[in-house]
Design an enzyme around this catalytic site. Structure first.
Site, mmCIF file in Angstrom:
data_model
loop_
_atom_site.group_PDB
_atom_site.id
_atom_site.type_symbol
_atom_site.label_atom_id
_atom_site.label_comp_id
_atom_site.label_asym_id
_atom_site.label_seq_id
_atom_site.Cartn_x
_atom_site.Cartn_y
_atom_site.Cartn_z
ATOM 1 N N ILE A 493 1.043 -1.355 0.101
ATOM 2 C CA ILE A 493 -0.280 0.133 -0.139
ATOM 3 C C ILE A 493 1.028 1.480 -0.079
ATOM 4 O O ILE A 493 0.677 2.380 -0.585
ATOM 5 C CB ILE A 493 -0.585 -0.077 1.527
ATOM 6 C CG1 ILE A 493 -1.638 -1.553 0.894
ATOM 7 C CG2 ILE A 493 -1.600 1.545 1.470
ATOM 8 C CD1 ILE A 493 -2.516 -1.137 2.200
ATOM 9 N N LYS A 597 -4.922 -1.737 11.426
ATOM 10 C CA LYS A 597 -5.640 -1.341 12.490
ATOM 11 C C LYS A 597 -5.430 -1.924 13.733
ATOM 12 O O LYS A 597 -5.989 -1.449 14.877
ATOM 13 C CB LYS A 597 -6.796 -2.771 11.615
ATOM 14 C CG LYS A 597 -7.396 -2.816 10.483
ATOM 15 C CD LYS A 597 -8.169 -3.564 9.777
ATOM 16 C CE LYS A 597 -7.362 -4.845 9.522
ATOM 17 N NZ LYS A 597 -6.978 -5.134 7.459
ATOM 18 N N VAL A 627 -10.991 0.071 6.981
ATOM 19 C CA VAL A 627 -12.372 -0.866 7.210
ATOM 20 C C VAL A 627 -12.711 -0.301 6.166
ATOM 21 O O VAL A 627 -12.682 0.681 4.944
ATOM 22 C CB VAL A 627 -13.516 0.297 7.675
ATOM 23 C CG1 VAL A 627 -14.943 -0.982 7.503
ATOM 24 C CG2 VAL A 627 -12.900 -0.209 9.219
ATOM 25 N N LEU A 631 -13.200 2.637 0.266
ATOM 26 C CA LEU A 631 -15.307 3.205 0.258
ATOM 27 C C LEU A 631 -15.183 3.679 1.711
ATOM 28 O O LEU A 631 -14.847 4.129 3.029
ATOM 29 C CB LEU A 631 -15.683 1.286 0.919
ATOM 30 C CG LEU A 631 -15.467 1.081 -0.506
ATOM 31 C CD1 LEU A 631 -16.512 -0.206 -0.287
ATOM 32 C CD2 LEU A 631 -16.326 1.361 -1.756
ATOM 33 N N GLY A 682 -2.991 -13.621 -4.834
ATOM 34 C CA GLY A 682 -2.402 -11.764 -4.555
ATOM 35 C C GLY A 682 -3.873 -11.345 -3.302
ATOM 36 O O GLY A 682 -3.513 -10.936 -3.509
ATOM 37 N N ASP A 696 -9.512 -9.997 11.209
ATOM 38 C CA ASP A 696 -9.004 -9.093 10.773
ATOM 39 C C ASP A 696 -10.639 -8.686 10.664
ATOM 40 O O ASP A 696 -10.778 -7.363 10.244
ATOM 41 C CB ASP A 696 -8.980 -9.462 9.272
ATOM 42 C CG ASP A 696 -8.618 -7.945 7.692
ATOM 43 O OD1 ASP A 696 -7.477 -7.694 8.164
ATOM 44 O OD2 ASP A 696 -9.448 -8.466 7.806
ATOM 45 N N LYS A 700 -12.331 -4.966 12.781
ATOM 46 C CA LYS A 700 -13.004 -4.502 11.829
ATOM 47 C C LYS A 700 -14.382 -3.423 11.829
ATOM 48 O O LYS A 700 -14.430 -2.546 12.473
ATOM 49 C CB LYS A 700 -13.303 -4.156 10.030
ATOM 50 C CG LYS A 700 -11.585 -4.323 9.138
ATOM 51 C CD LYS A 700 -12.346 -4.744 8.065
ATOM 52 C CE LYS A 700 -10.811 -4.872 7.195
ATOM 53 N NZ LYS A 700 -10.831 -5.512 6.135
#
Ligand code: ADP
Ligand code: ASP
Ligand code: MG
Length: 838
Positions: A493, A597, A627, A631, A682, A696, A700
């Site tokens: 990222i 997170k 999260v 979005l 991936g 995970d 969230k």
């Protein structure tokens, strides 16, 4: 010999035929530099050129140190240093001159070195040197450099008349309390005699040196070659003065202290004078007077970048920035004389400064409050004791009788000055200056502003000069929306984010005056730091080349640079240790943006500590990408709450990986195959169990719950793990190898669902009462969650306002590009929060 110029031009006012070019020591370090200077001269077409040269770089310092060494009786040091000076100049001559010229120069050099040696011997005998002796020694550097250059130029410019002119035979000065005063009458006569009204060609002249009233060699003070140039310009009635140095003009601040300093296009004589007086070493303050007298423009240019326009100094420059420069003077003492007895007593200031004048002390700055209860002034630190003694002596009666209570001296100070004619025109400069001080935590001990309003100066603690210069420079020159950015963890990222920043930052600067500067990048092992900004097109190669071992403390301190108005760390790791640092960073004045997170799903106590730190520090903290990647999920939730809506329930598919797995898996292809395929594409974590365990998703859900105001711990979430108990602790390979054993059970689940017209989905649910579950569910085929594509995330908000029909946010919820874009939007939100109009 100089050739004769056309008679028509001679001596008339229109015939400002000469141009004076001065080359500083920084332009004359070695043979290459001499060649470079000659290249510049070769381009100058003027028929009448006067070239004033400084000594080669560092030579004047060496000569002055020689005298000091001789005073200390260290003749061995002197001999070694003389040998170095001789060989350095001889080496340049070897490289540049033909045999005859070289031999002539070296013979002269050796004879001078012999003279110097005798001079130093004499000094060593009496262990003291007068100013005459110092001046005699200090001036040799200019004599050598100019002779050498004249010989080189003469040979190179065979077609042009080149002559060495001895400045000592031209400039006559008389030393007084204000320094060397030029004897203009005598100097003019000398010029007429030695140059003549009709002379033309190239004159090569030693700077710095002159003669005193007895005809003995003296100097024009340190950095005096600039002054020489302007004296010659006045004597020759020159058209222009060009001062060639190693920077591209007068900069808005000393580049050694302020990396962001930029070239000032033009200055008035008065502005240049103030800047020079207050420490801008690039030009000598006395240079201005002869130029002003005859209105001769001065240009400062860069020998190493001759194509650049430089800085023009004239009487009335084009209107430009209101503040032209920020300077400082180090090693200053502040003397504060305080006493009720001074109130309303005329003549106290007169007596005070009269005393200082008699003691030969130069006062740099004076400040007196209108109550007259105290007067404070700044003097060079070296004269502090002398000043204190003089004041105590002069006011001994008042001190005894208590009319003056104290004479306090603080020798560890410095002065910072802001200079610009425009400060009189526009308001708010003082406000800006002191606001910058306040933000950087700097205390102004005394303040002075001249009635011309061209200069505001403040005395500060000497240890804070750099910090003060940078803070004040930023306040006046930088976009107020400049962000110092540190990126931690340039992995999948982070590296995409850096690409996005690289492609957009120019546009953001142009359109919104938003200056995003990535000044630090840290991987888990190494870091790359940059004063201004890292070139993002090339950061990886740069990190490999110029990176250093990771030191997070230093990394943070670097990003937290006080001189930049706002600072932020972008944490692109998934690391709990890094998340644990947010509170400390916020307390240190850094904002935080992250897709990690770990901080928001940490134990409640720790989360609260971080939130408290954020509130106390007024830091900004954005984590939208934790999260649903890019979005707008957290933003939507926050908007709902802030506008007074009440969240009843949130449900959704919050894992792009699990969304994908169950979009693909329908009982046909075995589940283990679907997992392996997703891993190969991936789409899973390196260990697919990190996704399949549901942790995970649970994190969230905790983040969303806390956003709703719930006191939710990770342990409160009921999680249905898709990792069979037997496979939780083995290696990844073993897990993948043994996963097919579970295929039958998964296929049965899928078949059962299909029979009922349902699909399998891994769903997270949260109610206002705090019940949080994450589980594999069977949903009707017509359900909104049944019809999503690929890695889509989907979140349904059921609220008081959106109760009949829920608010749904849906779209790709994984992938580097969208996640990085989510982080980028957070960064822009932060910029908007600090006032950028995006
Ligand atoms: P020269 O040898 O050419 O006379 P100096 O070393 O005397 O050069 O002066 C040039 C140096 O002055 C620059 O290299 C720069 O580091 C320093 N300097 C300090 N303040 C300023 C400023 N405001 N603008 C430009 N240069 C500055
Ligand atoms: N060489 C002299 C000095 O260093 C004069 C000058 O370069 O301006 O002070
Ligand atoms: Mg100089």
């Amino acid at each position: 010999m100089l050739s004769e110029a056309p008679a028509a031009a001679a001596g008339t006012a229109a015939a400002r035929r000469w141009a004076v070019h001065k080359f500083g020591g920084s332009s004359l370090a070695d043979a290459d530099c001499f060649r470079r200077v000659a290249d510049i001269v070769a381009e100058l077409q003027d028929p009448c050129l006067a070239l004033v040269l400084s000594a080669c770089r560092g030579v004047t310092d060496s000569l002055i140190n020689l005298v000091t060494a001789a005073e200390g009786g260290r003749l061995d040091t002197c001999r070694a240093s003389l040998a170095r000076l001789e060989s350095r100049h001889a080496a340049i001559a070897d490289e540049l001159l033909g045999a005859a010229e070289r031999n002539a120069f070296v013979a002269l050099l050796q004879s001078d070195i012999g003279d110097l040696e005798r001079l130093l011997h004499a000094v060593a005998l009496v262990r003291s040197a007068s100013r005459d002796i110092r001046d005699r020694a200090a001036g040799f550097g200019e004599l050598w450099s100019s002779r050498l250059f004249a010989a080189y130029l003469g040979a190179r410019f065979a077609g042009r008349a080149v002559r060495w002119l001895d400045a000592r035979e031209v400039i006559a000065v008389e030393w007084g309390p204000l320094g060397p005063g030029v004897q203009w009458g005598a100097s003019r006569e000398n010029t007429a005699r030695l140059v003549g009204p009709d002379a033309a060609g190239v004159l090569v002249i030693p700077g710095f040196v002159a003669s005193d009233t007895r005809g003995l060699q003296t100097t024009l003070g340190r950095n005096g070659s600039d002054y020489s140039a302007s004296i010659f310009a006045a004597l020759l009635r020159a058209r222009e003065i060009v001062i060639w140095t190693d920077v591209s003009g007068v900069l808005s601040a000393d580049p050694g202290q302020v990396p962001d300093a930029k070239v000032v296009a033009s200055l008035s004589y008065s502005e240049a004078m103030e800047l020079a007086y207050f420490g801008a070493k690039v030009i000598h303050p006395q240079t201005m007077a002869p130029a002003v007298e005859q209105d001769i423009p001065i240009r400062i240019r860069n020998t190493f970048a001759p194509a650049e326009p430089g800085t023009l100094i004239v009487a009335e420059p084009e209107p430009g920035e209101r503040v032209k420069g920020i300077t400082s003077i180090a090693d200053v003492a502040l003397v504060n004389v305080e006493g009720a007895g001074m109130i309303g007593v005329p003549g106290t200031a007169h007596r005070l400064f009269g005393t200082l004048h008699e003691a030969g002390i130069s006062v740099i700055l004076i400040s007196q409050g209108s109550s007259e209860h105290s007067i404070c002034f700044a003097v060079p630190a070296a004269q502090a004791t002398l000043a204190e003694r003089a004041v105590r002596r002069a006011f001994s009666a008042e001190l005894r009788d208590g009319q003056i209570q104290s004479v306090a001296v603080d020798a560890g100070c410095a002065i910072v000055a802001v200079v610009g004619d425009g400060m009189a025109r526009d308001h708010g400069s003082a406000g800006k200056l002191f606001q910058a001080f306040a933000q950087a935590g700097i205390n102004a001990r005394a303040i002075a502003q001249g009635a011309s309003q061209r200069n505001i100066s403040a005395v500060i603690d000497g240890r804070e000069v750099s910090k003060a210069l940078r803070a004040v420079h930023s306040a006046f020159y930088l976009s107020p929306h400049t962000l110092s950015i540190g990126v931690v963890g340039p992995g999948t990222i982070g590296s995409v984010l850096l690409e996005q920043l690289d492609s957009q930052s120019e546009r953001l600067r142009r359109d919104f005056n938003l200056d995003l500067r990535v000044r630090g990048i840290a991987t888990s092992r190494r870091m790359l730091l940059a004063g201004q900004a890292i070139d993002l097109a090339d950061w990886r190669a740069h990190l490999d080349r110029a990176g250093e071992p990771l030191d997070l403390e230093r990394f943070t301190a670097h990003v937290a640079a006080e001189h930049l108005p706002h600072r932020v760390i972008i944490d692109c790791t998934a690391d709990a240790g890094i998340a644990g640092r947010y509170a400390g960073w916020m307390r240190a004045g850094l904002h935080v943006v992250t897709p990690n997170k770990k901080a928001n799903s940490a134990a409640l106590a720790e989360f609260r500590r971080m939130r408290e730190a954020r509130r106390a520090a007024g830091a900004q903290y954005f984590y939208e990408a934790t999260v649903g990647a890019g979005l707008p999920i957290i933003l939507t939730l926050r908007d709902l709450r802030e506008t007074g809506d009440r969240i009843r329930e949130i449900e959704g598919i919050l894992s792009g990986t699990l969304a994908y797995l169950f979009n693909v898996f329908d009982g046909g292809v075995p589940f283990s195959e679907v997992v392996k395929d997703a891993k190969a594409r991936g789409l899973t974590e390196p260990d697919p169990r990190d996704d399949l365990s549901g942790m995970d998703v649970a994190r969230k859900l905790v983040i969303l719950g806390r956003e709703m105001g719930l006191e939710l711990e990770l342990g409160d979430v009921e999680v249905e793990s898709l990792v069979p108990a037997a496979l939780r602790d083995c290696s990844i390979d073993e897990f993948l190898a043994r996963l097919p054993a579970e295929d039958a059970a998964m296929s049965a689940l899928a078949a059962e669902a299909r029979r009922e017209g349902q699909v399998l989905r891994y769903v997270a649910r949260l109610t206002a009462a705090g019940r949080a579950t994450v589980a594999l569910e069977r949903l009707p085929a017509g359900h909104a969650f049944a019809n999503i594509a690929l890695t889509d995330n989907v979140v349904r908000f059921v609220t008081d306002r959106y109760c009949d029909n829920a608010l749904v946010v849906q779209g790709p919820g994984a992938g580097p590009a969208v996640t990085a874009a989510g982080v980028f939007s957070d960064l822009l939100r932060l910029a908007a929060g600090i006032g950028a109009r995006i």
